[in-house]
Design an enzyme around this catalytic site. Structure first.
Site, PDB file in Angstrom:
ATOM      1  N   LYS A 170       0.852  -1.191   0.000  1.00 30.50           N
ATOM      2  CA  LYS A 170       0.000   0.000   0.000  1.00 30.50           C
ATOM      3  C   LYS A 170       0.896   1.252   0.000  1.00 30.50           C
ATOM      4  CE  LYS A 170      -3.988   1.621   2.752  1.00 30.50           C
ATOM      5  NZ  LYS A 170      -4.777   1.350   3.976  1.00 30.50           N
TER       6      LYS A 170
ATOM      7  N   SER B  67      -9.506   1.274   2.513  1.00 27.98           N
ATOM      8  CA  SER B  67      -8.548   2.121   1.859  1.00 27.98           C
ATOM      9  C   SER B  67      -7.452   1.376   1.104  1.00 27.98           C
ATOM     10  CB  SER B  67      -7.895   3.052   2.882  1.00 27.98           C
ATOM     11  OG  SER B  67      -7.151   2.328   3.830  1.00 27.98           O
TER      12      SER B  67
ATOM     13  N   SER C 281      -9.945  -1.574   6.214  1.00 32.24           N
ATOM     14  CA  SER C 281      -9.201  -1.144   5.024  1.00 32.24           C
ATOM     15  C   SER C 281      -8.443  -2.251   4.310  1.00 32.24           C
ATOM     16  CB  SER C 281      -8.237  -0.007   5.391  1.00 32.24           C
ATOM     17  OG  SER C 281      -8.952   1.202   5.533  1.00 32.24           O
TER      18      SER C 281
END
Lengths: 519, 519
Positions: free
Chosen positions: A111, A186, A210
């Site tokens: 990420k 996310s 997320s």
């Protein structure tokens, strides 16, 4: 042969089908990146010499590049450096006959919020662009030492505190399975790339869902560990640290199998990460009473507060039947569970104690606007709290932790099956914050997402007799559109008590065999 | 025979000598409560039938009553109820030939901030008097089930956030060893009562040194566990919950031996407290890598920031020599340790994020004044912080945790010997907040206080050549007065890394044998 894939605007389906048709990957590269392997079996082939690290990394870089063109999942791209590193791995293997570690040659992505030296960690803020990281986050150093190769970082939403994936720097990421639907967030870039098989293994972060929502929406596996299992030190924050709000974030894998998540977790834990990250708990997975039971008692939670859409209800009911048919005892958790609505509200208040002062500051630096998906999610305009209000919310959170613990004890369950969200992947900007994930952050229970079925308009009919409990229930149920969501993955969430991570991974493997026929 | 002991105002010495002289306790009661036994050996005698629970509890109630008259250590007194409970224990023992558990018949006391049903938990606030608790704190239920008998609760300072022991409800507690000196705090009543041998075992709480300073000042053992070792749920708060300030409080024993602290801890952990307290870490003591080493490498920290007084420096130097003579490898931690001054400052800022809004509110309810010892300690007037300031302080705390972890790794030590404070027990209201305890709360390392020597004016001369590093160093060194402090206990603090509690208790037993000749 063209190396550019044009994405037809009218295309509504599974964009992954374009990969084979494009001719960009060779048959061997399609084999390496395809369904034949998960990371565990691919690593075994590399270790046997079936594939070199260079051809493995190259194949995944190609596939990730196609994913980028179709879904816009990547942020920083390290393909050239990755192939150079893979060469060194091959040299080592050819010289010594040995791998450097259990992840030898596996292409990994992270990420955007992790640091990779030499690449930005902007988290999608304009003000942070063109400021390359000067260090590499320790967990990345750990997996690199074990032989993994970082090929790219992946997209996130502005603020990183919504379950979408859009920002002014990188734009919006699309869901590769049903490309007009949200990829979640996310860790949306990770979810999309993983479903596209653009990596062998990826790492996201999770403070409210997320890791799990992108895993669920894109139909891959995801694991949010308990706090203190995996080392989180040294990442690029996108908000005030969670210790103060009472709900800290954790990192964890998105993957193609349960055993891949186990491989990643055990590889990292084997390095004794408590020796470099003060927040990691020594011995928490290695030696843990009570040991996992041979046959766990499975709790089933169908709903709490918000009524799930028909395909989600079908998934839970079907899982229950299959588990019972396989001899598992199931117990209905719904009437015992503390109110998820109350825990959602407490969590929302705690996430916004600062009235979003951190992201507002970051946006103001470059004068960039907040994106609509952040405003629509609902946290953006929640008021700032005083210390005393924050402490009152945290006290309520503590009460909920106690009620959850007691409910598990009273019912005597070892693992719980519940929804990830009241809906499958939905139109972008429609993802609700009334999720079934944040509760497990609030009480710090480990949770795993397991793909299970898909929205099927032929059987997942709209419930015309639906009687909403309240306005919110009505509003969320009204979002169900079987035609729009056709083919969207429907996933299960598996949960175990705090720090029973080793047991949860074991149980998840067993349940996966029953529910998905794995072996 | 009189049952009242008059405390002579001019008396400057060890008030415990009055016990035998008073004639209130029989020879047998003096034996039960005397130096012959620690809780472990006393429990063994009760289990053999040497003493009944009733005579044990009665003897300690008498001794506690004398302590109350001389030192004012108690708050709530449960003698009558305790003797009733002891009768039931004897009945069980006489009927079955068995004890109810490992603490059978042991008289215990608890700091005022715990709930005992039917008794106040005012924490010394006028506004909270005459509001009896309606529940009993779970950890008390646990020890009662194991056979312990609660005989009293003990005094605390107003706010519970200073290392003194004075409030408007119960007054000030005195140090029984040198009665004109401070008993420390905040578990000051426990420290005084334990040194007086008015209990077999006691429980205090610690967020910055509140178990360890009273243990050190009164010359008894004390143990601040890592967060998550012992169940803290359901106590009577005297401030906003620690999770928000980033430094949570813990509970732990004050005792007459290391093995007594082990007995208490293992008895509580054996009940699997993670099944009723969500904050307790399963398996953290039971199974923990790395296992304790046969012969630990001992770090020695003489000072950081504030220069200890001569008797404290002598104690550290003497401990080092004795350990080396016994074959332990020692390594000097002082040059490697992160700045304790910096950590003290960070902690002070975090303790006061609310500008003491909680205690101010409690005082305002009854219009009572803040006591002078609270104002003098220095936290009272520290300013309220914004969320952003609090997060900045917590970020600095995180950096210090990392530096501490790295320093231990670099030096390769297993256990550390350091001061508890720059001074031994000192005049009331003079205790500094420049302590050597709070650092271990900030980084969450378990720490044990071990009595070691006493201030001896003949050898612990004032250092006339002392060159202060700064004004604070000068001020604190100037507090040293060998004549005033003569006979005051000088203790060592032993520390191990986070969650290495089992190893620390093992090492402490070994070090105690070398340093105090125990067996």
């Amino acid at each position: 042969m063209s190396t550019t894939v044009t994405f037809p605007e009218e295309y509504k389906g599974d964009v992954r089908l374009i990969v084979a048709a494009s001719g960009i990957l060779s048959a061997r590269e399609l084999e390496i990146t395809g369904e034949t392997y998960d990371a565990t079996s691919l690593a075994a082939e590399i270790a046997k010499g079936t594939y070199s690290a260079v051809e493995t990394v190259t194949a995944f870089c190609k596939r990730a590049a196609i994913c980028q063109q179709l879904c816009n999942a990547l942020t920083e791209i390290c393909f050239a450096e990755a192939i150079e590193k893979a060469k060194k791995l091959d040299d080592h293997f050819n010289t010594t006959g040995r791998t450097v570690g259990p992840l030898h040659g596996l292409p990994m992505t992270f990420k955007e919020c992790f640091h990779v030296k030499g690449y930005d960690a902007s988290n999608g803020y304009i003000s942070r662009c063109f400021e390359p990281s000067t260090t590499t986050t320790p967990v990345i150093q750990v997996v690199e030492k074990a032989g993994a190769v970082v090929i790219a970082k992946t997209n996130v939403p502005q603020t990183m505190l919504v379950a979408e994936c859009e920002n002014n720097v990188f734009g919006r990421t699309k869901n590769p399975v049903v490309s007009h639907l949200s990829c979640g967030g996310s860790s949306g870039g990770e979810g999309a790339l993983s479903a596209f098989r653009g990596n062998a293994l990826g790492i996201g972060t999770d403070v409210g869902g997320s890791i799990r929502l992108p895993a669920a929406f894109n139909g891959v596996y995801g694991y949010k560990p308990s706090i203190g299992i995996l080392p989180f030190i040294g990442y690029a924050a996108s908000g005030w640290t969670g210790v103060n709000t009472g709900i800290p974030a954790v990192l964890g894998p998105l993957a193609h199998s349960i055993r891949d998540m186990k491989l990643l977790t055990e590889t990292v834990r084997a390095t004794q990460p408590w020796l470099f990250d003060p927040a990691v708990i020594p011995g928490a997975m290695e030696q843990q009473p009570p040991a996992a039971k041979e046959k766990p008692i499975v709790g089933i939670l169908t709903q709490s507060g918000v009524t799930p859409h028909p395909p989600v209800l079908r998934a839970i009911a079907s899982a229950k039947s299959k588990l019972e048919a396989a001899g598992f005892e199931t117990r209905d958790f719904t009437p015992h569970a503390p109110s998820f609505s109350a825990i959602r509200e407490i969590s929302a208040q705690l996430f916004t104690v600062d009235g979003a002062s951190y992201p507002r500051r970051e946006l103001a630096k470059a004068g960039e606007p907040v994106v609509s998906s952040v405003v629509k999610f609902g946290f953006w305009d929640m008021p700032r709290k005083t210390h005393e209000e924050m402490w009152a919310w945290n006290t309520r959170k503590g009460e909920m932790q106690k009620r959850m613990l007691d409910a598990w004890q009273v019912l005597g369950i070892d693992v719980l099956v519940c929804p990830a969200a009241p809906h499958a992947a939905i139109s972008p900007e429609e993802t609700t914050k009334e999720l079934y994930t944040v509760v497990w952050n609030a009480v710090d229970y480990p949770a795993i997402i397991m793909p299970f079925t898909k929205v099927d308009p032929a059987i997942d009919l709209k419930n015309d007799a639906f009687e909403p409990k309240d306005e919110l229930d009505k509003k969320i149920q009204a979002l169900y559109d079987p035609e729009l969501m056709a083919g969207a993955p429907v996933s299960l969430q598996l949960v175990a008590p705090r720090l029973q991570d080793a047991a949860l991974l074991r149980y998840a493997e067993d349940l996966d065999k029953v529910l998905n026929g794995g072996d």
